[in-house]
Motif scaffolding. Sequence first.
Motif, PDB file in Angstrom:
ATOM      1  N   ALA A 281      -0.982 -14.426 -17.506  1.00  0.00           N
ATOM      2  CA  ALA A 281      -0.734 -15.282 -18.670  1.00  0.00           C
ATOM      3  C   ALA A 281       0.305 -16.345 -18.345  1.00  0.00           C
ATOM      4  CB  ALA A 281      -0.274 -14.435 -19.854  1.00  0.00           C
ATOM      5  N   THR A 282       0.078 -17.544 -18.848  1.00  0.00           N
ATOM      6  CA  THR A 282       1.017 -18.644 -18.651  1.00  0.00           C
ATOM      7  C   THR A 282       1.610 -19.137 -19.958  1.00  0.00           C
ATOM      8  OG1 THR A 282      -0.707 -20.350 -18.784  1.00  0.00           O
ATOM      9  CG2 THR A 282      -0.261 -19.389 -16.604  1.00  0.00           C
ATOM     10  N   GLY A 283       1.166 -18.592 -21.074  1.00  0.00           N
ATOM     11  CA  GLY A 283       1.606 -19.083 -22.377  1.00  0.00           C
ATOM     12  C   GLY A 283       2.985 -18.604 -22.772  1.00  0.00           C
ATOM     13  N   ASP A 284       3.595 -19.337 -23.696  1.00  0.00           N
ATOM     14  CA  ASP A 284       4.872 -18.909 -24.278  1.00  0.00           C
ATOM     15  C   ASP A 284       4.658 -17.731 -25.219  1.00  0.00           C
ATOM     16  OD1 ASP A 284       6.347 -21.340 -23.269  1.00  0.00           O
ATOM     17  OD2 ASP A 284       4.861 -22.303 -24.553  1.00  0.00           O
ATOM     18  N   LEU A 285       3.500 -17.728 -25.905  1.00  0.00           N
ATOM     19  CA  LEU A 285       3.176 -16.695 -26.877  1.00  0.00           C
ATOM     20  C   LEU A 285       1.940 -15.949 -26.398  1.00  0.00           C
ATOM     21  CD1 LEU A 285       3.821 -15.544 -29.759  1.00  0.00           C
ATOM     22  CD2 LEU A 285       2.074 -17.128 -30.612  1.00  0.00           C
ATOM     23  N   VAL A 286       1.996 -14.623 -26.424  1.00  0.00           N
ATOM     24  CA  VAL A 286       0.850 -13.800 -26.053  1.00  0.00           C
ATOM     25  C   VAL A 286       0.256 -13.192 -27.309  1.00  0.00           C
ATOM     26  CG1 VAL A 286       0.083 -11.732 -24.817  1.00  0.00           C
ATOM     27  CG2 VAL A 286       1.730 -13.284 -23.750  1.00  0.00           C
ATOM     28  N   VAL A 287      -1.037 -13.396 -27.487  1.00  0.00           N
ATOM     29  CA  VAL A 287      -1.781 -12.781 -28.585  1.00  0.00           C
ATOM     30  C   VAL A 287      -2.654 -11.682 -27.989  1.00  0.00           C
ATOM     31  CG1 VAL A 287      -3.509 -13.119 -30.388  1.00  0.00           C
ATOM     32  CG2 VAL A 287      -1.766 -14.871 -29.985  1.00  0.00           C
ATOM     33  N   LEU A 288      -2.491 -10.468 -28.494  1.00  0.00           N
ATOM     34  CA  LEU A 288      -3.253  -9.314 -28.026  1.00  0.00           C
ATOM     35  C   LEU A 288      -4.441  -9.093 -28.952  1.00  0.00           C
ATOM     36  CD1 LEU A 288      -0.158  -7.025 -27.389  1.00  0.00           C
ATOM     37  CD2 LEU A 288      -1.505  -8.223 -25.638  1.00  0.00           C
TER      38      LEU A 288
ATOM     39  N   HIS B 242       9.545 -11.565 -23.949  1.00  0.00           N
ATOM     40  CA  HIS B 242       9.907 -10.238 -24.455  1.00  0.00           C
ATOM     41  C   HIS B 242       9.032  -9.160 -23.820  1.00  0.00           C
ATOM     42  CE1 HIS B 242      12.814 -11.702 -27.262  1.00  0.00           C
ATOM     43  NE2 HIS B 242      11.944 -12.364 -27.995  1.00  0.00           N
ATOM     44  N   LEU B 243       7.758  -9.460 -23.641  1.00  0.00           N
ATOM     45  CA  LEU B 243       6.866  -8.493 -23.000  1.00  0.00           C
ATOM     46  C   LEU B 243       7.271  -8.255 -21.549  1.00  0.00           C
ATOM     47  CD1 LEU B 243       3.453  -9.735 -24.411  1.00  0.00           C
ATOM     48  CD2 LEU B 243       4.629  -7.616 -25.011  1.00  0.00           C
ATOM     49  N   VAL B 244       7.644  -9.319 -20.868  1.00  0.00           N
ATOM     50  CA  VAL B 244       8.081  -9.191 -19.477  1.00  0.00           C
ATOM     51  C   VAL B 244       9.371  -8.373 -19.396  1.00  0.00           C
ATOM     52  CG1 VAL B 244       8.934 -10.463 -17.462  1.00  0.00           C
ATOM     53  CG2 VAL B 244       6.940 -11.317 -18.731  1.00  0.00           C
ATOM     54  N   ALA B 245      10.326  -8.680 -20.278  1.00  0.00           N
ATOM     55  CA  ALA B 245      11.602  -7.963 -20.275  1.00  0.00           C
ATOM     56  C   ALA B 245      11.420  -6.482 -20.584  1.00  0.00           C
ATOM     57  CB  ALA B 245      12.560  -8.605 -21.277  1.00  0.00           C
ATOM     58  N   ALA B 246      10.439  -6.170 -21.428  1.00  0.00           N
ATOM     59  CA  ALA B 246      10.196  -4.772 -21.800  1.00  0.00           C
ATOM     60  C   ALA B 246       9.379  -4.026 -20.751  1.00  0.00           C
ATOM     61  CB  ALA B 246       9.478  -4.716 -23.143  1.00  0.00           C
ATOM     62  N   GLY B 247       8.819  -4.758 -19.785  1.00  0.00           N
ATOM     63  CA  GLY B 247       8.027  -4.110 -18.743  1.00  0.00           C
ATOM     64  C   GLY B 247       6.563  -3.956 -19.076  1.00  0.00           C
ATOM     65  N   GLY B 248       6.100  -4.650 -20.138  1.00  0.00           N
ATOM     66  CA  GLY B 248       4.688  -4.575 -20.501  1.00  0.00           C
ATOM     67  C   GLY B 248       4.302  -3.218 -21.045  1.00  0.00           C
TER      68      GLY B 248
ATOM     69  N   LEU C 157       9.811  -2.430 -28.166  1.00  0.00           N
ATOM     70  CA  LEU C 157      10.168  -3.786 -28.579  1.00  0.00           C
ATOM     71  C   LEU C 157      11.110  -3.779 -29.769  1.00  0.00           C
ATOM     72  CD1 LEU C 157       6.726  -5.602 -28.201  1.00  0.00           C
ATOM     73  CD2 LEU C 157       8.744  -5.910 -26.755  1.00  0.00           C
ATOM     74  N   LEU C 158      10.842  -2.922 -30.749  1.00  0.00           N
ATOM     75  CA  LEU C 158      11.710  -2.880 -31.927  1.00  0.00           C
ATOM     76  C   LEU C 158      13.077  -2.315 -31.573  1.00  0.00           C
ATOM     77  CD1 LEU C 158       9.086  -3.640 -33.324  1.00  0.00           C
ATOM     78  CD2 LEU C 158       9.681  -2.052 -35.161  1.00  0.00           C
TER      79      LEU C 158
END
Length: 300
Positions: free
Chosen positions: A84-91, A185-191, A210-211
């Motif tokens: 992913a290259t986006g700033d926002l990830v939509v799952l 945030h996803l990267v920092a959390a380790g996915g 995340l929370l």
Amino acid sequence: MRISVVIPSYRARDALELCLLSLARQSLDADHTAEVIVVDDGSADGTDRMVAAFPAGLDLRYVQAPRSPISGPARARNLGLARATGDLVVLLDADQVVAPTFLAEHARAHAGDEDLVVVGRTFQLGDGPVDRERLRYEFSFEALPPVVRGDEREPVLEAFGCELAGLETAWHYVWACNASVRRRHLVAAGGFDEGFTGWGLEDAELGYRLLRRGLRVRYHTEAAVYHEPRGPVSAAMYRSWRANLAHFTAVHDELVVVLQRALAPALDPAAPGPGRYACRIRFELAARALAGRHRPVPGG
């Protein structure tokens, strides 16, 4: 803002095609662009050929992952996140159809606040024919079967008279079939934790982390998905859910995580007990008691 849509897919060629057709009709303004990353988790149903032949107009990337003992939504989504290259990830899941405003609504929900986990509404479609040819040139609800059930989270929110953020169990309702969060945030959390294989709870566990990292959850009803018909929980799915719950509790040695056992009676096909609503109410009440929130009954 650039948006990355990550979709894991396993033996879902026809459903995925409908999902991609709806994503090709997104109405984004000039300030937003989107890419769609499909991770084929070892399918042998022609998904690769369908994606290769998909009409131009969608920034579509395809990742093929060989099937292995660690295959599952968690690993597949991580493979998509890595690209992913986006700033926002939509799952999103492969068996979802979305309206043209879907991505714009996710982006709007994050505007002005970079520390959110946004979850959207999920509607269940009934059985019935799909007008695929019509969907190839326009999005129309008339081309889809009727909606037969609304979002299962909403009765719980109504019972407790609160927003999703007001639930002690809010993290459990971060469903990756319709959720978005900043990629950093996803990267920092380790996915996603790839110790979750098969069906269930890999998204709730990510929501839990995340929370606890300080993000807040927001339920955005305007970002809706329409879930294609699905059957009840099978015995194999239930076994997978129980194994994933054991992994969840092993990784997070906290009683509120263990309390998810309250949901088992609603999922066990061999011994069906109370419905999901009743089990979710019990889960939230137990979590509130654990947190010292004295509210003995919903709505009280």
